[in-house]
Design a protein around this motif. Structure first.
Motif, mmCIF file in Angstrom:
data_model
loop_
_atom_site.group_PDB
_atom_site.id
_atom_site.type_symbol
_atom_site.label_atom_id
_atom_site.label_comp_id
_atom_site.label_asym_id
_atom_site.label_seq_id
_atom_site.Cartn_x
_atom_site.Cartn_y
_atom_site.Cartn_z
ATOM 1 N N LEU B 41 15.321 38.827 57.795
ATOM 2 C CA LEU B 41 15.839 37.674 57.052
ATOM 3 C C LEU B 41 16.266 38.088 55.649
ATOM 4 C CD1 LEU B 41 13.385 34.797 58.072
ATOM 5 C CD2 LEU B 41 15.825 34.956 58.562
ATOM 6 N N ILE B 42 15.478 38.986 55.055
ATOM 7 C CA ILE B 42 15.808 39.433 53.700
ATOM 8 C C ILE B 42 17.084 40.273 53.706
ATOM 9 C CG2 ILE B 42 15.044 40.893 51.792
ATOM 10 C CD1 ILE B 42 12.152 40.006 52.559
ATOM 11 N N ILE B 43 17.183 41.212 54.674
ATOM 12 C CA ILE B 43 18.385 42.058 54.743
ATOM 13 C C ILE B 43 19.628 41.202 54.989
ATOM 14 C CG2 ILE B 43 19.529 43.929 55.987
ATOM 15 C CD1 ILE B 43 16.730 44.984 56.694
ATOM 16 N N ALA B 44 19.517 40.292 55.991
ATOM 17 C CA ALA B 44 20.657 39.438 56.313
ATOM 18 C C ALA B 44 20.981 38.529 55.126
ATOM 19 C CB ALA B 44 20.369 38.610 57.564
ATOM 20 N N GLY B 45 19.925 38.101 54.415
ATOM 21 C CA GLY B 45 20.140 37.255 53.240
ATOM 22 C C GLY B 45 20.950 37.966 52.176
ATOM 23 N N SER B 46 20.716 39.266 52.035
ATOM 24 C CA SER B 46 21.475 39.992 51.013
ATOM 25 C C SER B 46 22.951 40.089 51.397
ATOM 26 C CB SER B 46 20.871 41.369 50.772
ATOM 27 O OG SER B 46 20.882 42.100 51.962
ATOM 28 N N ILE B 47 23.234 40.048 52.721
ATOM 29 C CA ILE B 47 24.639 40.018 53.140
ATOM 30 C C ILE B 47 25.266 38.680 52.713
ATOM 31 C CG2 ILE B 47 26.186 39.956 55.136
ATOM 32 C CD1 ILE B 47 24.295 41.875 56.535
ATOM 33 N N VAL B 340 24.680 38.602 63.452
ATOM 34 C CA VAL B 340 24.253 39.627 62.503
ATOM 35 C C VAL B 340 22.739 39.587 62.353
ATOM 36 C CG1 VAL B 340 24.500 40.476 60.149
ATOM 37 C CG2 VAL B 340 26.429 39.379 61.268
ATOM 38 N N LEU B 341 22.223 38.377 62.171
ATOM 39 C CA LEU B 341 20.782 38.212 61.975
ATOM 40 C C LEU B 341 20.002 38.739 63.179
ATOM 41 C CD1 LEU B 341 18.671 37.133 60.082
ATOM 42 C CD2 LEU B 341 18.937 34.880 61.088
ATOM 43 N N VAL B 342 20.430 38.336 64.372
ATOM 44 C CA VAL B 342 19.719 38.758 65.588
ATOM 45 C C VAL B 342 19.731 40.279 65.730
ATOM 46 C CG1 VAL B 342 19.804 38.732 68.107
ATOM 47 C CG2 VAL B 342 20.041 36.603 66.848
ATOM 48 N N SER B 343 20.883 40.882 65.441
ATOM 49 C CA SER B 343 20.949 42.337 65.630
ATOM 50 C C SER B 343 20.106 43.063 64.587
ATOM 51 C CB SER B 343 22.400 42.809 65.614
ATOM 52 O OG SER B 343 22.826 43.035 64.305
ATOM 53 N N ILE B 344 20.039 42.526 63.375
ATOM 54 C CA ILE B 344 19.184 43.169 62.363
ATOM 55 C C ILE B 344 17.716 43.038 62.763
ATOM 56 C CG2 ILE B 344 18.450 43.136 59.952
ATOM 57 C CD1 ILE B 344 21.234 42.297 59.191
ATOM 58 N N VAL B 345 17.329 41.860 63.261
ATOM 59 C CA VAL B 345 15.948 41.678 63.730
ATOM 60 C C VAL B 345 15.621 42.731 64.781
ATOM 61 C CG1 VAL B 345 14.355 40.160 64.961
ATOM 62 C CG2 VAL B 345 15.886 39.202 63.260
#
Lengths: 311, 368
Positions: B41-47, B340-345
Motif C-alpha cells: 500500500l505504501i509503495i503503490a501510494g507513492s506512485i 498495480v496494487l495487486v501486482s505489488i502485493v
C-alpha cells in the motif's frame, strides 16, 4: 474490389506485415535468449509495455526517434532487473513474478498514460524511410521490403548477429549451458547467476525496443495495453524456433502477414467482422502448436532456479 | 515441451493440512500476510503521489465506497460471486501443477452461452430449471474449450501456459463474434445478447441487492478446497502437481487426470461467467471483458492455494475493484491502479516469504 490482388494492394499488405512483424521479432529474439539460459520470461509483455511507454515519452519530448529507442531499452532493462533480482538471484517462481510484472506494468503504463496524455492523445510524425537503391525498384517486394525505417533493417541484422553469438562465441555456449545443465557451467568456473542475468537483461532491452517500435514506428502513439499479447506471441515464437534466431524471423513474418491481413481486408472492404480476423494470428499459433508442438524442444533446466549445491 | 515448474506451494501442500496450528503460528502468518500488504500500500501510494493524487484520500475513498457504505458492501459481495468460481478453478489447476492461464476466455464463453440460452429457455420451462440448464451449458462449453490445451499437454507434452493464453485470446474474440453475429438481440441497436428479465435471474439475498450467486461461489470454493485436501482424488491431483514422474510410477493415469483437471478448472471458469450473467448483468454486451481471470491469479497465489484464505483475498480484491471503479468516476484515478496494487502485493509477499524462509533456515543452522 478490382484492386484486391493488384500490385499496390499486395505491396501494402507486405509492408504492413513487416511493420507488424518487427515487434514480434524483437520480443521473440529476447525471449529466446532468456529461454536458452533457462529462464521462462512471462514478464516480457510487461517489459514491452514499459518500453512502449518510455519509448514514446522519450521520442515525444526529445523529438528524436532514436532517443526514444534508447529510453525504451532502458525501461525494458529496468523491469528485467526486477525479474533478474527476484527470479535469477534469489530464485523466486518465474511464472508468478512474470505474471505479476505483466499485470503491474499493464496497470502502471495505463495509469501514467491517463494522467499524461489522455486529454491530448499526442501523435508522433510519420517516420522517415530508408530507401535501398536498386532493390527498392523490384515490383511489389521492392516498396514493401526495401523502403522501411532504418530500425527494420537493424532488427533483421540482429537476427544474424544473434545467430553468430549463439554459434561462435563463448557467451553463446555459456547461455546454452546455463539452460541445459547449469551445474556443469558452474563447475567450469562460470557464474550461472551472472550468465542468466545477462540473458534476462538483454531480453528486457529487446522487449523494450520491440515495444517502442510498436508505439513509435508502427502506431505513432501510445495507448494503454498497446502490445495486446505481442509479448505472449513472442514467447510462442521462441518456443517454436528451437533456439534458432532465423526461425524466429520466419515465424514473426508469418504472424506479421496475419496481423496485416486484418487491416488489409478492412481496407479492401471485405465484410468480415474485425473480431474474426483478429483471431487469425492466434489460430495460426494453435495450429502450429498442434502440428509441431511435440517437436519443439526446450532447454532441460528451463524455469528452474539455479542454486549451487542443491540436489 | 513440458516444464517442471509446479507451483511452489504444490510441493508443500501435501503436508500443509497435517501441520499443528499453534497460536504463534497464526500470529506469524497474519504478520506475514498483513505486513507485505501494508508495504505494498505504501509503495503503490507513492506512485499515486507521483501522479499528483493524495494516496490517503484515495485509499479512504476506496474503503468507504467498497466496504463501509451499505450500497458498496452489497456490490462488493455481489462481485465476489464470479471471482470465487474463478479462484476455485485456479486452485484445482495450480495444485495439480497446471498453469491454466486461460480463465478469461473460458469465463467469457461461459458468459455468452449462458446469456444466449437463459432468455430462450425461460420461455419453454420454469425459470429455476432454465437457470440450472444455462449453468450446465456454460460449464460444458468452457470444458470443451479447454480440451485443446488439455489434450496437447496430456498427450503431446505441449506447454499449457502458451496454449491456454492463446486460447484466451481466441476465446475473447470468439465471444465477441458470437454476440455480434449469432446471439445478437434484434430488438436493440447496440450489439448485445437478449436480456434476461430481472425476475428470472438468480434471486437476491433477503432484502439486499446481493446476488445468491455469492452462496454458490462459496459452496464451489469450499467444495474444491475439501476435495483437494480431504479426498483420494484430491491427493492424486496433488501428487501429479508435486511430481508428475513420481505420479506415473505410482500408477496414476496422468494424461487422464490432466484432462480432468483442465475440465474442472475450465468448467468452474465457465460457471463464473454464467453466475455473473444470470445473477447480475442479464446480458452480454459486445466487447465486454472484465478480465477477472488474470486478476484472480495473484489472489490464488496470495492465498497459497488455500480455499479459505482465497475467500478472504477475493473479498479484498472485490473491495478494491468496487471502490476503485467508484474512485475512477469520482477522483479520476483509473481503475488500472488496482492492477498495480495487486501486482505489488504479490511481489512483496513473495519476497517476504523468501526472506522468512532464509531467516528460519539460518536460525536452524545456528542451533546445530
Amino acid at each position: 474490389m478490382t484492386g484486391l490482388f493488384g500490385e499496390i494492394f499486395l505491396s501494402a499488405l507486405l509492408f504492413g506485415a513487416v511493420t507488424a512483424a518487427i515487434p514480434l521479432l524483437l520480443a521473440g529474439l529476447g525471449e529466446q535468449m532468456s529461454e536458452k539460459a533457462g529462464v521462462l520470461n512471462i514478464g516480457i509483455e510487461g517489459m514491452m509495455l514499459a518500453g512502449a511507454y518510455l519509448g514514446f515519452v522519450g521520442a515525444f519530448y526529445s523529438g528524436s526517434l532514436w532517443l526514444g529507442f534508447l529510453t525504451s531499452a532502458g525501461g525494458g532493462i529496468a523491469v528485467a532487473l526486477v525479474m533478474a533480482l527476484l527470479c535469477v538471484r534469489i530464485g523466486l517462481n518465474q511464472i508468478v513474478i512474470g505474471i505479476a510484472l505483466t499485470l503491474g506494468l499493464e496497470g502502471l503504463t495505463a495509469l501514467l498514460h491517463h494522467f499524461q496524455f489522455s486529454r491530448s492523445y499526442p501523435r508522433l510524425p510519420a517516420v522517415d524511410v530508408t530507401v535501398i537503391p536498386l532493390l527498392s525498384d523490384i515490383p511489389v517486394i521492392g516498396p514493401a521490403l526495401f523502403r522501411q525505417h532504418l530500425s527494420v533493417y537493424l532488427a533483421v541484422a540482429l537476427v544474424f548477429a544473434m545467430g553468430y553469438v549463439y554459434r561462435r562465441t563463448q557467451l553463446g555456449l555459456n547461455l546454452q549451458a546455463a539452460g541445459d545443465k547449469p551445474a556443469a557451467l558452474d563447475v567450469a568456473g562460470i557464474d550461472v547467476v551472472r550468465t542468466r542475468t545477462i540473458a534476462v537483461l538483454t531480453t528486457g532491452a529487446l522487449a523494450g525496443l520491440g515495444g517502442a517500435f510498436l508505439a513509435n514506428v508502427g502506431a505513432g502513439l501510445f495507448i494503454p495495453f498497446i502490445t495486446n499479447g505481442a509479448g505472449f506471441l513472442g514467447i510462442v515464437l521462441a518456443m517454436l524456433a528451437r533456439g534458432r534466431p532465423v526461425w524466429v524471423l520466419f515465424g514473426a513474418l508469418l504472424f506479421g502477414v496475419c496481423l496485416s491481413l486484418t487491416t488489409a481486408m478492412q481496407v479492401a472492404g471485405i465484410n468480415i467482422p474485425t473480431d474474426v480476423i483478429q483471431m487469425l494470428p492466434f489460430l495460426a499459433v494453435m495450429i502450429m502448436l498442434v502440428l509441431f508442438g511435440r517437436r519443439a524442444s526446450l532447454p532441460a533446466a528451463l524455469g528452474i532456479p539455479y542454486e549451487r549445491g542443491a540436489r | 515441451m513440458s516444464i517442471d515448474t509446479a507451483p511452489s506451494a504444490g510441493a508443500t501442500a501435501l503436508d500443509a493440512t497435517a501441520a499443528v496450528v499453534t497460536r504463534r503460528d497464526i500470529q506469524h502468518r497474519l504478520l506475514m500476510t498483513l505486513g507485505p500488504i501494508l508495504a505494498a500500500l505504501i509503495i503503490a501510494g507513492s506512485i499515486l503521489l507521483a501522479v499528483g493524487v493524495d494516496p490517503l484520500a484515495y485509499y479512504s475513498f476506496v474503503l468507504k465506497r467498497g466496504l463501509l457504505s451499505p450500497l458498496g458492501i452489497q456490490q462488493t459481495l455481489t462481485r465476489m460471486a464470479p471471482l470465487l468460481f474463478l479462484a476455485a478453478g485456479l486452485i484445482v489447476a495450480f495444485r495439480a501443477g497446471m498453469w491454466n492461464l486461460g480463465g478469461d476466455g473460458q469465463f467469457l464463453l461461459g458468459a455468452v452461452t449462458a446469456a444466449a440460452s437463459a432468455p430462450a429457455l425461460v420461455q419453454v420451462m420454469p425459470a429455476w430449471l432454465a437457470l440450472i440448464c444455462s449453468f450446465v451449458i456454460a460449464m460444458l462449453v468452457a470444458m470443451i474449450w479447454s480440451l485443446v490445451p488439455a489434450l496437447l499437454r496430456a498427450y503431446q507434452g505441449v506447454n499449457e501456459i502458451i496454449t491456454t493464453l492463446m486460447m484466451t485470446f481466441l476465446g475473447t474474440s470468439l465471444a465477441n463474434v458470437l454476440v455480434k453475429l449469432v446471439f445478437r438481440d434484434p430488438g436493440t441497436t447496440v450489439p448485445q445478447t437478449r436480456t434476461l428479465p430481472v425476475e428470472d435471474r438468480l434471486p437476491r439475498l433477503f432484502d439486499t441487492t446481493i446476488t445468491s450467486g455469492l452462496l454458490l461461489g462459496l459452496v464451489a470454493i469450499i467444495t474444491v478446497h475439501l476435495v483437494m485436501t480431504r479426498t483420494a482424488f484430491g491427493l492424486k491431483l496433488r501428487i501429479v502437481g508435486a511430481n508428475p514422474r513420481a505420479a506415473i510410477h505410482a500408477g496414476l493415469g496422468v494424461p487422464k487426470l490432466t484432462v480432468a483437471v483442465f475440465a474442472i478448472s475450465a468448467g468452474l471458469a465457465g460457471l463464473a461467467g454464467a453466475v455473473d450473467i444470470l445473477g447480475v448483468q442479464g446480458n452480454v454486451r459486445a466487447d465486454w471483458n472484465p478480465a477477472y481471470g488474470l486478476a484472480v491469479i495473484p489472489v490464488v497465489f496470495l492465498a497459497r492455494m488455500n480455499g479459505f484464505a482465497a475467500i478472504g483475498f477475493v473479498f479484498l480484491l472485490s473491495v478494491l475493484s468496487i471502490g476503485g471503479e467508484s474512485a475512477a468516476r469520482r477522483l479520476g484515478v483509473p481503475n488500472h491502479f488496482t492492477l498495480v496494487l495487486v501486482s505489488i502485493v504479490l511481489i512483496v509477499l513473495a519476497l517476504a516469504e523468501y526472506l522468512d524462509h532464509r531467516y528460519n533456515q539460518s536460525r536452524r543452522e545456528l542451533k546445530r
